[in-house]
Design a protein around this motif. Structure first.
Motif, PDB file in Angstrom:
ATOM      1  N   PRO A  20       0.835  -1.209   0.000  1.00 12.79           N
ATOM      2  CA  PRO A  20       0.000   0.000   0.000  1.00 12.79           C
ATOM      3  C   PRO A  20       0.870   1.259   0.000  1.00 12.79           C
ATOM      4  O   PRO A  20       2.034   1.202   0.418  1.00 12.79           O
ATOM      5  CB  PRO A  20      -0.795  -0.120   1.304  1.00 12.79           C
ATOM      6  CG  PRO A  20       0.030  -0.987   2.193  1.00 12.79           C
ATOM      7  CD  PRO A  20       0.885  -1.859   1.310  1.00 12.79           C
ATOM      8  N   ASN A  21       0.292   2.378  -0.449  1.00 11.08           N
ATOM      9  CA  ASN A  21       1.043   3.644  -0.478  1.00 11.08           C
ATOM     10  C   ASN A  21       1.686   3.957   0.872  1.00 11.08           C
ATOM     11  O   ASN A  21       2.785   4.520   0.933  1.00 11.08           O
ATOM     12  CB  ASN A  21       0.119   4.804  -0.859  1.00 11.08           C
ATOM     13  CG  ASN A  21      -0.327   4.731  -2.315  1.00 11.08           C
ATOM     14  OD1 ASN A  21       0.259   3.994  -3.108  1.00 11.08           O
ATOM     15  ND2 ASN A  21      -1.354   5.490  -2.667  1.00 11.08           N
ATOM     16  N   ALA A  22       0.977   3.597   1.933  1.00 13.47           N
ATOM     17  CA  ALA A  22       1.440   3.937   3.288  1.00 13.47           C
ATOM     18  C   ALA A  22       2.860   3.414   3.551  1.00 13.47           C
ATOM     19  O   ALA A  22       3.610   4.021   4.330  1.00 13.47           O
ATOM     20  CB  ALA A  22       0.469   3.376   4.329  1.00 13.47           C
ATOM     21  N   GLU A  23       3.232   2.306   2.903  1.00 15.28           N
ATOM     22  CA  GLU A  23       4.587   1.757   3.124  1.00 15.28           C
ATOM     23  C   GLU A  23       5.676   2.738   2.727  1.00 15.28           C
ATOM     24  O   GLU A  23       6.762   2.733   3.294  1.00 15.28           O
ATOM     25  CB  GLU A  23       4.764   0.457   2.329  1.00 15.28           C
ATOM     26  CG  GLU A  23       4.579  -0.768   3.210  1.00 15.28           C
ATOM     27  CD  GLU A  23       5.135  -2.034   2.583  1.00 15.28           C
ATOM     28  OE1 GLU A  23       4.348  -2.977   2.504  1.00 15.28           O
ATOM     29  OE2 GLU A  23       6.318  -2.081   2.180  1.00 15.28           O
ATOM     30  N   PHE A  24       5.401   3.609   1.722  1.00 16.24           N
ATOM     31  CA  PHE A  24       6.415   4.572   1.260  1.00 16.24           C
ATOM     32  C   PHE A  24       6.534   5.754   2.226  1.00 16.24           C
ATOM     33  O   PHE A  24       7.565   6.398   2.283  1.00 16.24           O
ATOM     34  CB  PHE A  24       6.077   5.066  -0.151  1.00 16.24           C
ATOM     35  CG  PHE A  24       6.168   3.988  -1.201  1.00 16.24           C
ATOM     36  CD1 PHE A  24       7.393   3.668  -1.771  1.00 16.24           C
ATOM     37  CD2 PHE A  24       5.058   3.285  -1.611  1.00 16.24           C
ATOM     38  CE1 PHE A  24       7.507   2.671  -2.734  1.00 16.24           C
ATOM     39  CE2 PHE A  24       5.144   2.282  -2.560  1.00 16.24           C
ATOM     40  CZ  PHE A  24       6.368   1.974  -3.135  1.00 16.24           C
ATOM     41  N   ILE A  41      -2.978   5.905  -7.909  1.00 18.02           N
ATOM     42  CA  ILE A  41      -2.469   4.616  -7.403  1.00 18.02           C
ATOM     43  C   ILE A  41      -2.712   4.518  -5.888  1.00 18.02           C
ATOM     44  O   ILE A  41      -2.438   5.454  -5.141  1.00 18.02           O
ATOM     45  CB  ILE A  41      -0.951   4.472  -7.704  1.00 18.02           C
ATOM     46  CG1 ILE A  41      -0.708   4.473  -9.222  1.00 18.02           C
ATOM     47  CG2 ILE A  41      -0.387   3.191  -7.063  1.00 18.02           C
ATOM     48  CD1 ILE A  41       0.757   4.677  -9.621  1.00 18.02           C
ATOM     49  N   GLU A  42      -3.249   3.339  -5.451  1.00 16.78           N
ATOM     50  CA  GLU A  42      -3.469   3.104  -4.024  1.00 16.78           C
ATOM     51  C   GLU A  42      -2.559   2.001  -3.483  1.00 16.78           C
ATOM     52  O   GLU A  42      -2.172   1.991  -2.332  1.00 16.78           O
ATOM     53  CB  GLU A  42      -4.940   2.721  -3.777  1.00 16.78           C
ATOM     54  CG  GLU A  42      -5.897   3.856  -4.165  1.00 16.78           C
ATOM     55  CD  GLU A  42      -7.356   3.445  -4.143  1.00 16.78           C
ATOM     56  OE1 GLU A  42      -7.715   2.457  -3.478  1.00 16.78           O
ATOM     57  OE2 GLU A  42      -8.143   4.126  -4.826  1.00 16.78           O
ATOM     58  N   ARG A  43      -2.264   1.038  -4.334  1.00 21.27           N
ATOM     59  CA  ARG A  43      -1.413  -0.104  -3.947  1.00 21.27           C
ATOM     60  C   ARG A  43      -0.820  -0.691  -5.209  1.00 21.27           C
ATOM     61  O   ARG A  43      -1.234  -0.374  -6.308  1.00 21.27           O
ATOM     62  CB  ARG A  43      -2.238  -1.152  -3.193  1.00 21.27           C
ATOM     63  CG  ARG A  43      -3.365  -1.745  -3.998  1.00 21.27           C
ATOM     64  CD  ARG A  43      -4.330  -2.536  -3.150  1.00 21.27           C
ATOM     65  NE  ARG A  43      -5.108  -1.653  -2.284  1.00 21.27           N
ATOM     66  CZ  ARG A  43      -6.176  -0.934  -2.670  1.00 21.27           C
ATOM     67  NH1 ARG A  43      -6.608  -0.994  -3.929  1.00 21.27           N
ATOM     68  NH2 ARG A  43      -6.804  -0.140  -1.844  1.00 21.27           N
ATOM     69  N   ARG A  44       0.183  -1.553  -5.043  1.00 19.29           N
ATOM     70  CA  ARG A  44       0.784  -2.294  -6.149  1.00 19.29           C
ATOM     71  C   ARG A  44       1.298  -3.606  -5.586  1.00 19.29           C
ATOM     72  O   ARG A  44       1.415  -3.760  -4.355  1.00 19.29           O
ATOM     73  CB  ARG A  44       1.923  -1.498  -6.855  1.00 19.29           C
ATOM     74  CG  ARG A  44       3.220  -1.406  -6.135  1.00 19.29           C
ATOM     75  CD  ARG A  44       3.205  -0.468  -4.940  1.00 19.29           C
ATOM     76  NE  ARG A  44       3.107   0.957  -5.293  1.00 19.29           N
ATOM     77  CZ  ARG A  44       2.349   1.843  -4.635  1.00 19.29           C
ATOM     78  NH1 ARG A  44       1.663   1.478  -3.535  1.00 19.29           N
ATOM     79  NH2 ARG A  44       2.282   3.105  -4.987  1.00 19.29           N
ATOM     80  N   GLY A 280      -0.749  -0.171  -9.834  1.00 20.53           N
ATOM     81  CA  GLY A 280       0.271   0.804 -10.202  1.00 20.53           C
ATOM     82  C   GLY A 280       0.595   0.642 -11.677  1.00 20.53           C
ATOM     83  O   GLY A 280      -0.178   0.057 -12.443  1.00 20.53           O
ATOM     84  N   ASN A 281       1.759   1.156 -12.079  1.00 19.73           N
ATOM     85  CA  ASN A 281       2.192   1.038 -13.474  1.00 19.73           C
ATOM     86  C   ASN A 281       3.039  -0.233 -13.601  1.00 19.73           C
ATOM     87  O   ASN A 281       4.174  -0.271 -13.121  1.00 19.73           O
ATOM     88  CB  ASN A 281       3.002   2.280 -13.852  1.00 19.73           C
ATOM     89  CG  ASN A 281       3.485   2.260 -15.295  1.00 19.73           C
ATOM     90  OD1 ASN A 281       3.419   1.237 -15.974  1.00 19.73           O
ATOM     91  ND2 ASN A 281       3.969   3.401 -15.762  1.00 19.73           N
ATOM     92  N   THR A 282       2.478  -1.243 -14.259  1.00 18.48           N
ATOM     93  CA  THR A 282       3.216  -2.503 -14.440  1.00 18.48           C
ATOM     94  C   THR A 282       3.816  -2.563 -15.842  1.00 18.48           C
ATOM     95  O   THR A 282       4.053  -3.654 -16.380  1.00 18.48           O
ATOM     96  CB  THR A 282       2.323  -3.731 -14.192  1.00 18.48           C
ATOM     97  OG1 THR A 282       1.193  -3.650 -15.075  1.00 18.48           O
ATOM     98  CG2 THR A 282       1.851  -3.816 -12.757  1.00 18.48           C
TER      99      THR A 282
END
Ligand code: ACO
Length: 324
Positions: A20-24, A41-44, A280-282
């Motif tokens: 999740p974004n929170a990890e960054f 983007i919310e997660r990848r 996200g962008n894969t």
């Protein structure tokens, strides 16, 4: 009689780990709020240690073959789009070939970064239309997490890992836009834009894999302009317009790019398959992932007119119009 490359099956695979974004937020000067509002983007997903691009590609391939009701031995060729192959050589496509138990036919990689799947589709279509292959597995597979600079907030929050695949099969069409299959393709590249988006390493330069470098706002500007242009050009070649489109299945880089392109094509967002919030962008995997998710959601149905469009490093960009 016209030979058409018709989608017979589709599938995808995402690595288990969801980031999740929170990890960054914990290690960079960024916020979930900034990433959501600027990119959508919310997660990848990130691949596990030891999990390679060909592992992801093989799982997506098996899902697409199951959807098509075919076995690996029924294929004539594999075309795999990636910028993050397992090794410098051989092609990741041949590793997928081995993993799915296919010993016949041929397999090769296509490198057009985020536009890779569109280029791979166009190549597979040419193989089918020229009679060199009857069934082609087209894969987009990436482990972009391996080439990210996790100190660079402008790039590392954008990308994810994953794979998607379609099985294309030759079928007789009437040669009109009512046919199922690929109806038109439109490809471009312009190497003078190299410095906008590139990886700062490689075999014949540093001898290392390198990391993604990008002038995000410049890429953004080119993306909005060039994606609508190439989508219109492909529709023109098929004798169609934005009003005929059931679904835009765009490269999933940024929700604002997706929305601006749809607006320029005069297609409402209700007719755009969006997965960027979850993946996200894969890169080359994003369109086949979105095709597979769009079908699973019940959005994409047989007979629907689909436009895929993508842009990436090079710059390289293009679009494919197909009837599902
Ligand atoms: N968190 C917080 N702030 C950030 C972050 C972040 N993760 N990343 C950048 N910023 C800052 C910048 O440092 C800059 O700060 P400054 O004004 O103090 O210098 C500010 O945000 C604005 O930067 P811009 O780059 O102008 O922001 P922009 O609105 O253009 O958004 C983004 C940046 C999301 C990268 C956008 O340009 C974009 O999506 N571009 C397309 C790039 C892309 O998707 N590339 C993928 C491959 S190509 C393709 O697939 C299309």
């Amino acid at each position: 009689m016209t030979i058409r490359a018709v989608v017979r099956g589709v599938g995808h695979y995402l690595p288990a780990r969801v980031v999740p974004n929170a990890e960054f937020e914990t290690r960079l000067d960024t916020t979930d709020e900034w990433i959501r509002t600027r990119t959508g983007i919310e997660r990848r997903h990130f691949a596990a240690e030891g999990e390679t691009t060909s592992d992801l590609g093989a799982k997506a391939a098996e899902a697409a073959l199951a959807d098509a009701g075919l076995a690996a031995a029924d294929l004539d060729a594999i075309v795999l789009a990636t910028s993050t192959a397992d090794l410098t050589f051989p092609a990741a496509a041949t590793m997928v070939q081995q993993k799915i138990g296919m010993t016949n036919g041929f397999a090769f990689d296509v490198q057009a970064v985020c536009a890779g799947f569109v280029f791979a589709l166009a190549n597979a279509n040419a193989l089918i239309q020229s009679g060199q292959a009857r069934r082609v597995l087209v894969i987009g597979a990436e482990t972009f997490s391996r080439i990210l600079d996790f100190e660079d907030r402008g790039t590392c929050v954008l990308f994810g890992d994953g794979a998607g695949a379609v099985v294309l099969e030759a079928a007789e069409g009437k040669g009109t836009a009512a046919d199922r299959g690929i109806l038109a393709t439109d490809l471009h590249s312009d190497g003078s834009y190299r410095d906008l988006l590139y990886v700062d390493g490689g075999v014949s330069t540093t001898g290392t894999a390198g990391q993604v470098r990008m002038q995000g706002n410049q890429v953004f500007r080119h993306a909005v302009e060039k994606l609508a242009e190439t989508a219109h050009a492909a529709l023109d070649k098929a004798g169609l317009s934005g009003a005929d489109v059931d679904w835009i299945v765009p490269h999933q880089a940024n929700l604002r790019i997706i929305a601006a392109t749809a607006q320029r094509m005069q297609v409402p967002m209700e007719r755009v398959v969006v997965t960027v919030q979850d993946h996200g962008n894969t890169s080359a995997a994003s369109i086949p992932l979105a095709l597979s998710v769009g079908k699973a959601r019940g959005q994409i149905k047989e007979g629907d007119l689909i436009v895929t469009e993508a842009i990436g490093g090079g710059l390289s960009w293009g679009a494919v119009v197909l009837r599902w």
